[in-house]
Design an enzyme around this catalytic site. Structure first.
Site, PDB file in Angstrom:
ATOM      1  N   GLU A 112      13.003  16.891 -44.680  1.00  0.00           N
ATOM      2  CA  GLU A 112      12.363  15.647 -43.966  1.00  0.00           C
ATOM      3  C   GLU A 112      11.066  15.591 -43.346  1.00  0.00           C
ATOM      4  O   GLU A 112      10.759  16.575 -42.535  1.00  0.00           O
ATOM      5  CB  GLU A 112      13.510  14.989 -42.948  1.00  0.00           C
ATOM      6  CG  GLU A 112      13.132  13.612 -42.606  1.00  0.00           C
ATOM      7  CD  GLU A 112      14.398  12.910 -42.105  1.00  0.00           C
ATOM      8  OE1 GLU A 112      15.190  12.230 -43.047  1.00  0.00           O
ATOM      9  OE2 GLU A 112      14.677  13.151 -41.164  1.00  0.00           O
ATOM     10  N   ASN A 165      26.361  11.300 -41.914  1.00  0.00           N
ATOM     11  CA  ASN A 165      25.337  11.582 -40.721  1.00  0.00           C
ATOM     12  C   ASN A 165      26.161  12.047 -39.786  1.00  0.00           C
ATOM     13  O   ASN A 165      27.192  11.548 -39.137  1.00  0.00           O
ATOM     14  CB  ASN A 165      24.839  10.237 -40.447  1.00  0.00           C
ATOM     15  CG  ASN A 165      23.451  10.505 -39.383  1.00  0.00           C
ATOM     16  OD1 ASN A 165      23.430  11.495 -39.041  1.00  0.00           O
ATOM     17  ND2 ASN A 165      22.703   9.446 -39.118  1.00  0.00           N
ATOM     18  N   GLU A 194      24.163  15.370 -43.372  1.00  0.00           N
ATOM     19  CA  GLU A 194      22.907  14.993 -42.644  1.00  0.00           C
ATOM     20  C   GLU A 194      23.131  15.200 -41.169  1.00  0.00           C
ATOM     21  O   GLU A 194      23.944  15.076 -40.800  1.00  0.00           O
ATOM     22  CB  GLU A 194      22.497  13.627 -42.912  1.00  0.00           C
ATOM     23  CG  GLU A 194      22.474  12.947 -44.308  1.00  0.00           C
ATOM     24  CD  GLU A 194      22.387  11.776 -44.378  1.00  0.00           C
ATOM     25  OE1 GLU A 194      22.771  10.836 -45.394  1.00  0.00           O
ATOM     26  OE2 GLU A 194      22.081  10.696 -43.164  1.00  0.00           O
ATOM     27  N   SER A 195      22.016  15.744 -40.756  1.00  0.00           N
ATOM     28  CA  SER A 195      21.630  15.881 -39.402  1.00  0.00           C
ATOM     29  C   SER A 195      22.192  17.178 -38.616  1.00  0.00           C
ATOM     30  O   SER A 195      23.434  17.401 -38.655  1.00  0.00           O
ATOM     31  CB  SER A 195      22.132  14.636 -38.517  1.00  0.00           C
ATOM     32  OG  SER A 195      21.313  13.352 -38.995  1.00  0.00           O
ATOM     33  N   LYS A 216      13.319   6.738 -46.084  1.00  0.00           N
ATOM     34  CA  LYS A 216      14.297   6.859 -45.019  1.00  0.00           C
ATOM     35  C   LYS A 216      13.795   5.891 -43.835  1.00  0.00           C
ATOM     36  O   LYS A 216      13.005   6.183 -43.143  1.00  0.00           O
ATOM     37  CB  LYS A 216      14.503   7.976 -44.519  1.00  0.00           C
ATOM     38  CG  LYS A 216      15.466   8.246 -43.452  1.00  0.00           C
ATOM     39  CD  LYS A 216      15.847   9.562 -43.020  1.00  0.00           C
ATOM     40  CE  LYS A 216      17.259   9.759 -42.143  1.00  0.00           C
ATOM     41  NZ  LYS A 216      17.431  10.876 -41.701  1.00  0.00           N
ATOM     42  N   GLU A 220      24.608   5.894 -46.144  1.00  0.00           N
ATOM     43  CA  GLU A 220      24.831   6.764 -45.240  1.00  0.00           C
ATOM     44  C   GLU A 220      26.060   6.234 -44.373  1.00  0.00           C
ATOM     45  O   GLU A 220      26.083   5.210 -44.074  1.00  0.00           O
ATOM     46  CB  GLU A 220      23.647   6.912 -44.169  1.00  0.00           C
ATOM     47  CG  GLU A 220      23.922   7.788 -42.899  1.00  0.00           C
ATOM     48  CD  GLU A 220      22.849   7.785 -42.192  1.00  0.00           C
ATOM     49  OE1 GLU A 220      21.705   8.432 -42.596  1.00  0.00           O
ATOM     50  OE2 GLU A 220      22.592   7.184 -40.955  1.00  0.00           O
ATOM     51  N   LYS A 223       9.149  13.814 -40.684  1.00  0.00           N
ATOM     52  CA  LYS A 223       9.098  12.644 -39.549  1.00  0.00           C
ATOM     53  C   LYS A 223       8.189  13.487 -38.561  1.00  0.00           C
ATOM     54  O   LYS A 223       8.205  14.698 -38.181  1.00  0.00           O
ATOM     55  CB  LYS A 223      10.477  12.601 -39.112  1.00  0.00           C
ATOM     56  CG  LYS A 223      11.355  13.707 -38.461  1.00  0.00           C
ATOM     57  CD  LYS A 223      12.569  13.339 -38.235  1.00  0.00           C
ATOM     58  CE  LYS A 223      13.513  14.563 -37.765  1.00  0.00           C
ATOM     59  NZ  LYS A 223      14.728  14.334 -37.244  1.00  0.00           N
TER      60      LYS A 223
END
Length: 264
Positions: free
Chosen positions: A56, A188, A218-219, A118, A167, A58
């Site tokens: 990702e 997530n 995710e995460s 996203k 998600e 960001k």
């Protein structure tokens, strides 16, 4: 769009996003550099690959200032591809995450990897933006959408030949995703009510998802052992953001992840 289930920070993000969408609708979408490009079918892509790391891009988050000095999305994209990432997630939310649709379009000119837009998507015009600026995949967040909204957005994305990563966080989100016809699900680990991360959340929800639906975790992933575990369980991929963006050497960190995955 609903905002009762999430943290007040995200409520504010959605309010700002609502006004952004109104402005886009008023001025229209005329710059479409990649509108005629054929997007990659991400479900087919996932089923062909053994395991996919989605790296990702960001700039910041509401909980953090800039993640790295001299942020350069094109450099990061190039580094991620050299490191072995099989897809790239580009955050396009501007005010709170410092993202941009321009980042998405510029990265598309430099890579053939699948790109995920996203963002907080709740209107068809945002899906049109994603296609126009070079995305293959959009993120649809179950917790901020009704079943009807989720279903309609998923259908509209398919109409434009885009894939949807739906998600979820908990059983309620999963039920909505399945009713809406989700074909790819992301779990997530971040709770949108508290914004806290528990990487065991993916492990808890994964067994409830029907076979045949590719699942992305995710995460919160920072080390190879965590990723080896989810691959062994049958996940088709993982989305990694903060630990890569903050790394002094994202390419080397990705290669370490991949070396570990080859052991599974």
């Amino acid at each position: 769009m609903k905002i009762n289930k999430i943290n007040q920070i995200l409520n504010q993000i959605l309010i700002e996003k609502y006004y952004e969408v109104l402005k886009r609708k008023k001025r229209g979408l005329y710059f479409k550099p990649f509108w005629d490009r054929t997007p990659i079918n991400f479900k087919e892509y996932l089923l062909k690959e053994k395991f996919v790391i989605i790296a990702e891009i960001k700039r910041k988050s509401p909980l953090n200032n800039e993640f790295r000095e001299n942020f350069d999305p094109l450099m990061l994209a190039k580094t991620y591809e050299k490191g072995g990432a099989k897809a790239i997630s580009v955050i396009t939310e501007e005010i709170f995450f410092g993202g941009s649709l321009e980042y998405l379009a510029s990265i598309r000119t430099k890579t053939n990897l699948p790109l995920l837009r996203k963002d907080f998507i709740f209107d068809p015009i945002q899906i049109e933006e994603a296609k126009a600026f070079g995305a293959d995949i959009i993120l649809l967040i179950s917790s901020i959408l009704s079943v009807e909204e989720l279903s309609e957005l998923n259908k509209y994305a398919k109409k434009l030949n885009l894939s949807s990563l739906v998600e979820i966080h908990d059983k309620e989100d999963l039920e909505k995703a399945l009713k809406a016809g989700a074909e790819i699900i992301g779990i997530n680990n971040r709770n949108l009510s508290t914004l806290k991360i528990n990487i065991n959340q993916s492990l808890k929800i994964f067994p409830l998802i029907p076979k045949g639906i590719p699942v992305i975790a995710e995460s919160g992933y920072n080390n190879p052992e965590e990723i080896k575990k989810i691959k062994a369980l049958g996940f088709k991929g993982v989305l990694i953001g903060t630990s890569l963006v903050k790394s002094s050497n994202p390419e080397r960190k990705l290669k370490e992840f991949l070396e570990a995955l080859n052991e599974v």
